[in-house]
Write an enzyme that holds these catalytic residues in place. Structure first.
Site, mmCIF file in Angstrom:
data_model
loop_
_atom_site.group_PDB
_atom_site.id
_atom_site.type_symbol
_atom_site.label_atom_id
_atom_site.label_comp_id
_atom_site.label_asym_id
_atom_site.label_seq_id
_atom_site.Cartn_x
_atom_site.Cartn_y
_atom_site.Cartn_z
ATOM 1 N N SER A 94 65.345 -22.376 19.266
ATOM 2 C CA SER A 94 64.122 -22.899 19.858
ATOM 3 C C SER A 94 63.295 -23.574 18.780
ATOM 4 O O SER A 94 63.076 -22.999 17.707
ATOM 5 C CB SER A 94 63.321 -21.772 20.506
ATOM 6 O OG SER A 94 62.151 -22.276 21.114
ATOM 7 N N HIS A 98 54.187 -28.690 15.954
ATOM 8 C CA HIS A 98 52.805 -29.070 16.215
ATOM 9 C C HIS A 98 52.293 -29.882 15.023
ATOM 10 O O HIS A 98 51.999 -29.331 13.961
ATOM 11 C CB HIS A 98 51.928 -27.826 16.412
ATOM 12 C CG HIS A 98 52.208 -27.080 17.672
ATOM 13 N ND1 HIS A 98 51.926 -27.597 18.919
ATOM 14 C CD2 HIS A 98 52.738 -25.849 17.882
ATOM 15 C CE1 HIS A 98 52.271 -26.713 19.842
ATOM 16 N NE2 HIS A 98 52.770 -25.649 19.251
ATOM 17 N N HIS A 108 59.151 -30.068 21.757
ATOM 18 C CA HIS A 108 59.844 -28.797 21.972
ATOM 19 C C HIS A 108 61.309 -29.088 22.262
ATOM 20 O O HIS A 108 61.629 -30.032 22.984
ATOM 21 C CB HIS A 108 59.206 -28.053 23.155
ATOM 22 C CG HIS A 108 60.089 -27.004 23.762
ATOM 23 N ND1 HIS A 108 60.757 -27.197 24.958
ATOM 24 C CD2 HIS A 108 60.419 -25.764 23.342
ATOM 25 C CE1 HIS A 108 61.442 -26.116 25.249
ATOM 26 N NE2 HIS A 108 61.269 -25.234 24.288
ATOM 27 N N ARG A 112 70.467 -22.860 24.548
ATOM 28 C CA ARG A 112 70.664 -21.421 24.702
ATOM 29 C C ARG A 112 71.938 -21.122 25.482
ATOM 30 O O ARG A 112 72.460 -21.971 26.214
ATOM 31 C CB ARG A 112 69.462 -20.790 25.400
ATOM 32 C CG ARG A 112 69.143 -21.415 26.741
ATOM 33 C CD ARG A 112 67.778 -20.976 27.267
ATOM 34 N NE ARG A 112 67.468 -21.635 28.541
ATOM 35 C CZ ARG A 112 66.890 -22.822 28.646
ATOM 36 N NH1 ARG A 112 66.544 -23.483 27.555
ATOM 37 N NH2 ARG A 112 66.654 -23.358 29.825
ATOM 38 N N HIS A 147 63.111 -40.860 25.696
ATOM 39 C CA HIS A 147 63.920 -40.728 26.906
ATOM 40 C C HIS A 147 65.274 -41.432 26.767
ATOM 41 O O HIS A 147 66.277 -40.955 27.321
ATOM 42 C CB HIS A 147 63.145 -41.249 28.118
ATOM 43 C CG HIS A 147 62.200 -40.239 28.686
ATOM 44 N ND1 HIS A 147 62.569 -39.368 29.681
ATOM 45 C CD2 HIS A 147 60.917 -39.938 28.381
ATOM 46 C CE1 HIS A 147 61.548 -38.578 29.980
ATOM 47 N NE2 HIS A 147 60.528 -38.913 29.207
ATOM 48 N N GLY A 260 62.453 -7.186 25.028
ATOM 49 C CA GLY A 260 62.165 -6.519 23.767
ATOM 50 C C GLY A 260 62.395 -7.389 22.559
ATOM 51 O O GLY A 260 62.704 -6.888 21.468
ATOM 52 N N GLY A 261 62.276 -8.694 22.743
ATOM 53 C CA GLY A 261 62.419 -9.611 21.622
ATOM 54 C C GLY A 261 61.273 -9.481 20.632
ATOM 55 O O GLY A 261 60.313 -8.733 20.848
ATOM 56 N N ARG A 262 61.365 -10.228 19.574
ATOM 57 C CA ARG A 262 60.365 -10.122 18.509
ATOM 58 C C ARG A 262 59.147 -10.968 18.873
ATOM 59 O O ARG A 262 59.229 -12.202 18.953
ATOM 60 C CB ARG A 262 60.967 -10.593 17.194
ATOM 61 C CG ARG A 262 60.058 -10.359 15.993
ATOM 62 C CD ARG A 262 60.864 -10.568 14.724
ATOM 63 N NE ARG A 262 60.067 -10.269 13.550
ATOM 64 C CZ ARG A 262 59.370 -11.179 12.870
ATOM 65 N NH1 ARG A 262 59.356 -12.436 13.281
ATOM 66 N NH2 ARG A 262 58.684 -10.839 11.796
#
Length: 302
Positions: A94, A98, A108, A112, A147, A260-262
């Site tokens: 990911s 900014h 962005h 995955r 695009h 439960g990710g960071r």
């Protein structure tokens, strides 16, 4: 016979993609990322690469994660309840950048892979990903270039994919409570498992590899434009929309928190400085109004 899926090449590609993107951004910004390796108590871990207060980027995050567990979290089974109770692996890269200069858009990108298994049953797997552009002060040629690059990443596989994934992106990155898109879109896809594993993996690799070509020329072109307090103030205001979307709608954020990710890595996508105003609207015929009138309209750029 139960089909076997080899996931190690996917992980290897994601790690190399993270490394390549970090190297390119460091070369352009001139400052180095910090590297933060972390472990997930219930299985897996990842590497967060973060640059803050750079020469060009206020915050740049390029994260890799690979988590696994005995049961898929609710956010991953809402659309496919038949997968509840399966063990899972989830991995991906990911990227959220900014920039400091308001004339450079935020960007962005995510690729995955999910794998869900149950003993004596066929495994279920899918790929997801995409990239999207969020300008504060728009330029038509930047939108067209971004695009066109998105389309180039998909056309070798099926020329119908770009319009399909572009429409999906416009729908996904839409703030319903604001009745406006987050930016000028790009491409988005999820739960992709056809026609076969190798094709889906190749398409996902192509999207990841096209990211820098879609964004870096825009940074190089706009980074030197002078700006002042007015432009920074508007940038901070519009960043509020980014925060609202990620905390309310984004499936990746919800999955990460529910699995439960960071937390530090999941919320890396948040801009460092944000403002909200009460019932504000831009002045008529201003550059700020042009963002709403010309760019936040779900336009077909190519």
């Amino acid at each position: 016979m139960i089909a076997m899926i080899e996931v190690s090449p996917v992980k290897e590609f994601f790690i190399s993609l993270q490394d390549n993107i970090v190297q390119e951004i460091e070369g352009l910004d001139g400052k180095h990322f910090i590297t933060d390796k972390w472990d997930r108590e219930s299985g897996g871990g990842g590497t967060s690469r973060v640059l803050e207060n750079g020469n060009l980027f206020e915050r740049a995050g390029v994260n890799f994660s690979h988590v696994y567990g005995d049961q898929l979290p609710q956010s991953a089974t809402t659309a496919r309840p038949e997968l509840a109770g399966r063990s899972f692996e989830a991995m991906g890269v990911s990227v959220v950048l900014h920039p400091n200069n308001p004339y450079v858009p935020t960007v962005h990108m995510n690729v995955r892979f999910f794998f869900a298994a149950r003993k004596s049953e066929e495994p279920v797997w899918w790929f997801g990903g995409g990239m999207d552009l969020t300008p504060y002060y728009g330029f038509d040629e930047d939108c067209v270039h971004f695009h066109e690059t998105c389309r180039a990443s998909l056309d070798p596989f099926d020329k119908a994919l770009y319009p399909k994934f572009k429409k999906w992106c416009d729908s996904y990155f839409y703030l319903k409570h604001r009745k406006e898109p987050r930016g000028v879109g790009g491409i988005f896809f999820d739960d992709i498992s056809t026609p076969d594993f190798n094709t889906c993996f190749a398409m996902t690799r192509s999207v990841g590899k096209h990211f820098l070509a879609g964004y870096m020329p825009i940074v190089e072109k706009r980074q030197g434009i002078p700006f002042g307090d007015k432009e920074k103030d508007f940038q901070a205001y519009r960043r509020g929309r980014y925060v609202e979307f990620n905390l309310v709608f984004d499936r990746g954020t919800l999955f990460g928190l529910q699995s439960g990710g960071r937390t530090e890595s999941i919320l890396m996508s948040m801009p460092p400085n944000v403002k909200w105003r009460y019932n504000w609207s831009p002045d008529n015929s201003s550059a700020e109004e042009a963002l709403y009138e010309r760019y936040l309209i779900g336009k077909d750029w190519v």
